[in-house]
Scaffold this active site. Structure first.
Site, PDB file in Angstrom:
ATOM      1  N   ASP A  88       1.248 -15.825   6.349  1.00 42.13           N
ATOM      2  CA  ASP A  88       0.981 -17.016   6.110  1.00 42.13           C
ATOM      3  C   ASP A  88       1.061 -17.418   4.544  1.00 42.13           C
ATOM      4  O   ASP A  88       1.361 -18.624   4.267  1.00 42.13           O
ATOM      5  CB  ASP A  88      -0.517 -17.382   6.583  1.00 42.13           C
ATOM      6  N   ARG A 116       5.247  10.820  -2.655  1.00 40.39           N
ATOM      7  CA  ARG A 116       5.131  10.430  -1.159  1.00 40.39           C
ATOM      8  C   ARG A 116       6.374  10.720  -0.648  1.00 40.39           C
ATOM      9  O   ARG A 116       7.331   9.928  -0.737  1.00 40.39           O
ATOM     10  CB  ARG A 116       4.589   9.119  -1.170  1.00 40.39           C
ATOM     11  N   ARG A 147      13.968   4.357  11.988  1.00 46.88           N
ATOM     12  CA  ARG A 147      12.759   5.096  12.088  1.00 46.88           C
ATOM     13  C   ARG A 147      11.910   4.676  13.223  1.00 46.88           C
ATOM     14  O   ARG A 147      12.378   4.294  14.200  1.00 46.88           O
ATOM     15  CB  ARG A 147      11.943   4.875  10.646  1.00 46.88           C
ATOM     16  N   HIS A 160      12.759  -2.869   1.667  1.00 45.27           N
ATOM     17  CA  HIS A 160      12.311  -1.757   2.042  1.00 45.27           C
ATOM     18  C   HIS A 160      13.196  -0.688   1.627  1.00 45.27           C
ATOM     19  O   HIS A 160      14.291  -0.545   1.607  1.00 45.27           O
ATOM     20  CB  HIS A 160      12.189  -1.408   3.526  1.00 45.27           C
ATOM     21  N   GLU A 185      12.560  -9.625   1.056  1.00 43.32           N
ATOM     22  CA  GLU A 185      11.768  -8.667   1.324  1.00 43.32           C
ATOM     23  C   GLU A 185      12.624  -7.376   1.265  1.00 43.32           C
ATOM     24  O   GLU A 185      13.775  -7.317   1.615  1.00 43.32           O
ATOM     25  CB  GLU A 185      11.777  -8.750   2.950  1.00 43.32           C
ATOM     26  N   HIS A 230       4.403  -4.685   8.948  1.00 43.47           N
ATOM     27  CA  HIS A 230       4.156  -4.515  10.711  1.00 43.47           C
ATOM     28  C   HIS A 230       3.148  -5.078  11.074  1.00 43.47           C
ATOM     29  O   HIS A 230       3.072  -4.956  12.246  1.00 43.47           O
ATOM     30  CB  HIS A 230       4.641  -3.140  10.905  1.00 43.47           C
ATOM     31  N   ARG A 237       8.080   0.365  13.266  1.00 46.79           N
ATOM     32  CA  ARG A 237       8.549  -0.186  11.867  1.00 46.79           C
ATOM     33  C   ARG A 237       9.620  -1.204  12.021  1.00 46.79           C
ATOM     34  O   ARG A 237      10.195  -1.759  11.064  1.00 46.79           O
ATOM     35  CB  ARG A 237       8.872   1.047  11.181  1.00 46.79           C
ATOM     36  N   SER A 292      13.277   2.497   2.813  1.00 43.15           N
ATOM     37  CA  SER A 292      14.000   3.395   3.875  1.00 43.15           C
ATOM     38  C   SER A 292      14.591   2.348   4.896  1.00 43.15           C
ATOM     39  O   SER A 292      14.199   0.856   4.914  1.00 43.15           O
ATOM     40  CB  SER A 292      12.684   4.047   4.545  1.00 43.15           C
ATOM     41  N   TYR A 332      11.332   8.182   0.814  1.00 40.82           N
ATOM     42  CA  TYR A 332      11.355   7.177  -0.351  1.00 40.82           C
ATOM     43  C   TYR A 332      11.761   7.727  -1.489  1.00 40.82           C
ATOM     44  O   TYR A 332      11.990   6.733  -2.468  1.00 40.82           O
ATOM     45  CB  TYR A 332       9.787   6.825  -0.650  1.00 40.82           C
ATOM     46  N   ASN A 384       7.973  -5.922  -0.940  1.00 36.79           N
ATOM     47  CA  ASN A 384       7.926  -4.637  -0.196  1.00 36.79           C
ATOM     48  C   ASN A 384       6.516  -4.426   0.260  1.00 36.79           C
ATOM     49  O   ASN A 384       5.614  -3.999  -0.313  1.00 36.79           O
ATOM     50  CB  ASN A 384       8.242  -3.192  -1.169  1.00 36.79           C
ATOM     51  N   PRO A 437       0.741  -1.201   0.186  1.00 39.89           N
ATOM     52  CA  PRO A 437       0.086  -0.072   0.124  1.00 39.89           C
ATOM     53  C   PRO A 437       0.653   1.436  -0.038  1.00 39.89           C
ATOM     54  O   PRO A 437       1.961   1.430   0.671  1.00 39.89           O
ATOM     55  CB  PRO A 437      -0.825  -0.059   1.367  1.00 39.89           C
ATOM     56  N   ASN A 438       0.188   2.126  -0.748  1.00 48.27           N
ATOM     57  CA  ASN A 438       0.799   3.658  -0.787  1.00 48.27           C
ATOM     58  C   ASN A 438       2.041   3.600  -1.808  1.00 48.27           C
ATOM     59  O   ASN A 438       2.569   4.822  -2.094  1.00 48.27           O
ATOM     60  CB  ASN A 438       1.092   4.160   0.648  1.00 48.27           C
ATOM     61  N   ALA A 492       3.463  -0.854   4.713  1.00 47.42           N
ATOM     62  CA  ALA A 492       2.864  -0.988   5.971  1.00 47.42           C
ATOM     63  C   ALA A 492       2.291  -2.389   6.663  1.00 47.42           C
ATOM     64  O   ALA A 492       2.220  -2.622   7.992  1.00 47.42           O
ATOM     65  CB  ALA A 492       1.720   0.120   6.405  1.00 47.42           C
TER      66      ALA A 492
HETATM   67  C1  DQA Z   1       8.437   0.871   3.811  1.00 49.29           C
HETATM   68  C2  DQA Z   1       8.697   1.001   5.047  1.00 49.29           C
HETATM   69  C3  DQA Z   1       7.189   0.892   5.627  1.00 49.29           C
HETATM   70  O1  DQA Z   1       7.479   1.188   7.291  1.00 49.29           O
HETATM   71  C4  DQA Z   1       6.170   1.706   5.437  1.00 49.29           C
HETATM   72  O2  DQA Z   1       4.990   1.554   5.932  1.00 49.29           O
HETATM   73  C5  DQA Z   1       6.127   2.001   3.860  1.00 49.29           C
HETATM   74  C6  DQA Z   1       7.325   1.467   2.854  1.00 49.29           C
HETATM   75  C7  DQA Z   1       9.648   1.166   2.728  1.00 49.29           C
HETATM   76  O3  DQA Z   1       9.727   0.728   1.705  1.00 49.29           O
HETATM   77  O4  DQA Z   1      10.643   1.762   3.409  1.00 49.29           O
HETATM   78  O5  DQA Z   1       5.211   2.193   3.228  1.00 49.29           O
HETATM   79  O6  DQA Z   1       8.220  -0.697   3.400  1.00 49.29           O
END
Ligand code: DQA
Length: 145
Positions: A88, A18, A108, A101, A99, A81, A112, A103, A23, A75, A10-11, A78
């Site tokens: 699962d 953003r 942070r 990320h 995985e 977490h 997170r 950031s 990011y 990735n 998401p996002n 959110a």
């Molecule tokens: C993220 C880190 C997450 O904590 C955050 O909610 C994101 C992006 C990252 O790519 O740094 O949306 O996964």
């Protein structure tokens, strides 16, 4: 052709606009295009998808169990977490899981610092920005199994 699935949570569709100080300025399309190019050079089939919906991400992970996907680069944003359901689904997938990320989540807020997905991931990359996806793809292509 070997297949890798790249999932963005998401996002991440808002990348570029953003919180660019966290990011970066690249859009999701920029990142995905870079991955498509690199994968094509090595004869891999990469499929990149983004969803703001947990269930849709889970449906794609489940589909990857059956379509010969060798690895998932994810990735979960959110959902990293919060989502036992994504954990699962990944536990039911037999290929490699990396995985990513953008950031450095450990620099942070403390919420997170915990990742459900890390309980399954074979590798974790955080804090390298979009380079993290490229490193993950390179790792998968050089050692698929
Ligand atoms: C993220 C880190 C997450 O904590 C955050 O909610 C994101 C992006 C990252 O790519 O740094 O949306 O996964």
């Amino acid at each position: 052709m070997k297949k890798v699935l790249v999932l963005h949570g998401p996002n991440l569709n808002l990348l570029g606009t953003r919180q660019p100080e966290i990011y970066g300025h690249e859009t999701l399309e920029d990142i995905n295009n870079g991955l498509y190019e690199r994968a094509a050079l090595e004869g891999w089939d990469v499929s990149c998808r983004q969803s703001n919906h947990e269930g849709e991400l889970i449906d794609w992970i489940q589909a990857a169990r059956l379509d010969g996907t060798a690895a998932i680069i994810i990735n979960p944003a959110a959902y990293t977490h919060t989502s036992v359901a994504i954990l699962d689904a990944l536990n039911a997938f037999e290929g490699r899981v990396i995985e990513v990320h953008l950031s450095n989540v450990y620099k942070r807020e403390s919420f997170r610092h915990h990742s459900y997905v890390s309980l399954r991931a074979d590798g974790v990359i955080a804090g390298l920005g979009s380079q993290g996806y490229r490193a993950a793809l390179q790792a998968v292509m050089s050692q698929p199994g």
